[in-house]
Design a protein around this motif. Structure first.
Motif, PDB file in Angstrom:
ATOM      1  N   GLN A  70       0.835  -1.192   0.000  1.00  0.00           N
ATOM      2  CA  GLN A  70       0.000   0.000   0.000  1.00  0.00           C
ATOM      3  C   GLN A  70       0.874   1.248   0.000  1.00  0.00           C
ATOM      4  OE1 GLN A  70      -2.900  -0.178   3.239  1.00  0.00           O
ATOM      5  NE2 GLN A  70      -4.487  -0.657   1.737  1.00  0.00           N
ATOM      6  N   PHE A  71       0.482   2.215  -0.809  1.00  0.00           N
ATOM      7  CA  PHE A  71       1.175   3.490  -0.890  1.00  0.00           C
ATOM      8  C   PHE A  71       0.137   4.615  -0.910  1.00  0.00           C
ATOM      9  CE2 PHE A  71       3.401   0.262  -3.372  1.00  0.00           C
ATOM     10  CZ  PHE A  71       4.657   0.266  -2.785  1.00  0.00           C
ATOM     11  N   GLN A  72       0.512   5.745  -0.359  1.00  0.00           N
ATOM     12  CA  GLN A  72      -0.336   6.925  -0.473  1.00  0.00           C
ATOM     13  C   GLN A  72       0.179   7.785  -1.624  1.00  0.00           C
ATOM     14  OE1 GLN A  72      -0.846   9.280   3.051  1.00  0.00           O
ATOM     15  NE2 GLN A  72      -2.241  10.717   2.078  1.00  0.00           N
ATOM     16  N   LEU A  73      -0.674   8.014  -2.607  1.00  0.00           N
ATOM     17  CA  LEU A  73      -0.303   8.797  -3.774  1.00  0.00           C
ATOM     18  C   LEU A  73      -0.651  10.255  -3.550  1.00  0.00           C
ATOM     19  CD1 LEU A  73      -1.599   6.443  -6.615  1.00  0.00           C
ATOM     20  CD2 LEU A  73       0.615   6.422  -5.443  1.00  0.00           C
ATOM     21  N   ILE A  74       0.306  11.142  -3.818  1.00  0.00           N
ATOM     22  CA  ILE A  74       0.123  12.569  -3.599  1.00  0.00           C
ATOM     23  C   ILE A  74       0.438  13.301  -4.898  1.00  0.00           C
ATOM     24  CG2 ILE A  74       0.878  14.579  -2.275  1.00  0.00           C
ATOM     25  CD1 ILE A  74       1.724  12.645  -0.064  1.00  0.00           C
ATOM     26  N   PRO A  75      -0.508  14.057  -5.447  1.00  0.00           N
ATOM     27  CA  PRO A  75      -0.222  14.812  -6.673  1.00  0.00           C
ATOM     28  C   PRO A  75       0.746  15.952  -6.396  1.00  0.00           C
ATOM     29  CG  PRO A  75      -2.399  15.376  -5.837  1.00  0.00           C
ATOM     30  CD  PRO A  75      -1.902  14.258  -4.986  1.00  0.00           C
ATOM     31  N   ALA A  76       1.681  16.181  -7.315  1.00  0.00           N
ATOM     32  CA  ALA A  76       2.683  17.227  -7.138  1.00  0.00           C
ATOM     33  C   ALA A  76       2.938  17.911  -8.475  1.00  0.00           C
ATOM     34  CB  ALA A  76       3.979  16.653  -6.572  1.00  0.00           C
ATOM     35  N   ARG A  77       3.492  19.105  -8.393  1.00  0.00           N
ATOM     36  CA  ARG A  77       3.848  19.861  -9.593  1.00  0.00           C
ATOM     37  C   ARG A  77       5.285  20.369  -9.482  1.00  0.00           C
ATOM     38  NH1 ARG A  77      -0.185  20.834 -13.007  1.00  0.00           N
ATOM     39  NH2 ARG A  77      -2.334  20.473 -12.303  1.00  0.00           N
ATOM     40  N   GLY A  78       5.843  20.751 -10.609  1.00  0.00           N
ATOM     41  CA  GLY A  78       7.214  21.238 -10.621  1.00  0.00           C
ATOM     42  C   GLY A  78       8.182  20.160 -11.054  1.00  0.00           C
TER      43      GLY A  78
END
Length: 279
Positions: free
Chosen positions: A138-146
């Motif tokens: 299990q992983f927690q996916l976090i949207p990111a930019r840059g």
């Protein structure tokens, strides 16, 4: 000739630009046990817009059978093989040999029957199969930019994990300073004061510099403080990452390399250094 020269110059510029574009950030590494959701800390994975992220199970020898996204409205996934469909009862499903997942950000989709997370993050569950049986990650996916810090996560087998390290002795610089201070207090001149302090070399530090060895000792002392005050729990993911960091520093890796290879958060490394230096 002018046209030929222009074409040659254009080709050189394109090649130079292509080289720059193809430069990718280093991969992130975790061990199988750390990624199986056995710790309350979990593992956060950032997925940068326009770059995506691969999750690579090749080193473990496992094949991916099923994958679930808690909130599929912001992320899409593909694999390099066939996966089992939800609710499939065939034990042979997912035998297409998938070993790599590719995740990417998408424009948010509104699903009438599904809810979406408020911050855009979600949890991905991966079921794998191997000779040792099935495993759940299990992983927690976090949207990111840059600009991405990494675009690949490599899952390594637990057999590659180093043994736990013992708490090291006090950093050499601080210990030498303490010895010199005691000599002055006792009105005795320190022996060999004009010579460099003698170092005790062990199997972990044969290729390490004094600075890197002291960093390892400082982190080890910081870990003892963190365990004592409850900031880090023994056998947790951060505890294991700290152990890996100590090992890498003792083998001569720089701070930047040790942090990248162990996966320890930069903020936690800085805190451990701070706690270790106050001891």
């Amino acid at each position: 000739m002018k046209r030929l020269g222009f074409l040659l110059l254009t080709t050189l510029v394109i090649n130079a630009n292509t080289t720059t574009v193809l430069a990718l950030p280093a991969a992130r590494n975790v061990y199988s046990q750390d990624a199986q959701g056995s710790s309350s800390h979990g593992i956060d994975l950032k997925i940068w817009a326009g770059y995506g992220l691969t999750i690579n199970f090749i080193p473990t020898g496992e094949t991916i059978k099923q994958v679930w996204l808690g909130d599929p409205s912001r992320f899409a996934l593909t694999s390099n093989g066939n996966l089992c469909q939800r609710g499939a009862s065939d034990e042979n499903c997912g035998s297409g040999g998938a070993t790599i997942l590719f995740l990417r950000q998408i424009k948010p989709i509104s699903f009438p029957v599904l809810t979406s997370s408020q911050d855009g993050s979600t949890v991905i569950t991966v079921i794998t199969a191997s000779a040792d049986g099935q495993k759940q990650y299990q992983f927690q996916l976090i949207p990111a930019r840059g600009k991405p810090e990494y675009t690949s996560l490599i899952i390594k087998p637990d057999s590659d994990k180093p043994q736990s390290l013992l708490i090291a002795e006090k950093p050499l610089v601080n210990q030498n300073r303490l010895n010199n201070t005691n000599n002055i207090t006792n009105n005795t001149a320190p022996r060999n004061f004009d010579k460099k302090p003698r170092l005790t070399v062990n199997t972990y530090s044969q290729t390490s510099t004094v600075s890197q060895r002291n960093d390892a000792n400082t982190v080890a002392y910081g870990l003892a403080v963190a365990v004592g005050n409850g900031a880090i729990k023994p056998k947790s993911i951060v505890w294991r990452q700290t152990q890996d960091t100590i090992r890498l520093l003792r083998r001569g890796k720089s701070r930047t390399e040790a942090i990248r290879l162990s996966g320890i958060p930069q903020e936690m490394f800085n805190k451990l250094m701070q706690w270790g230096q106050t001891q």
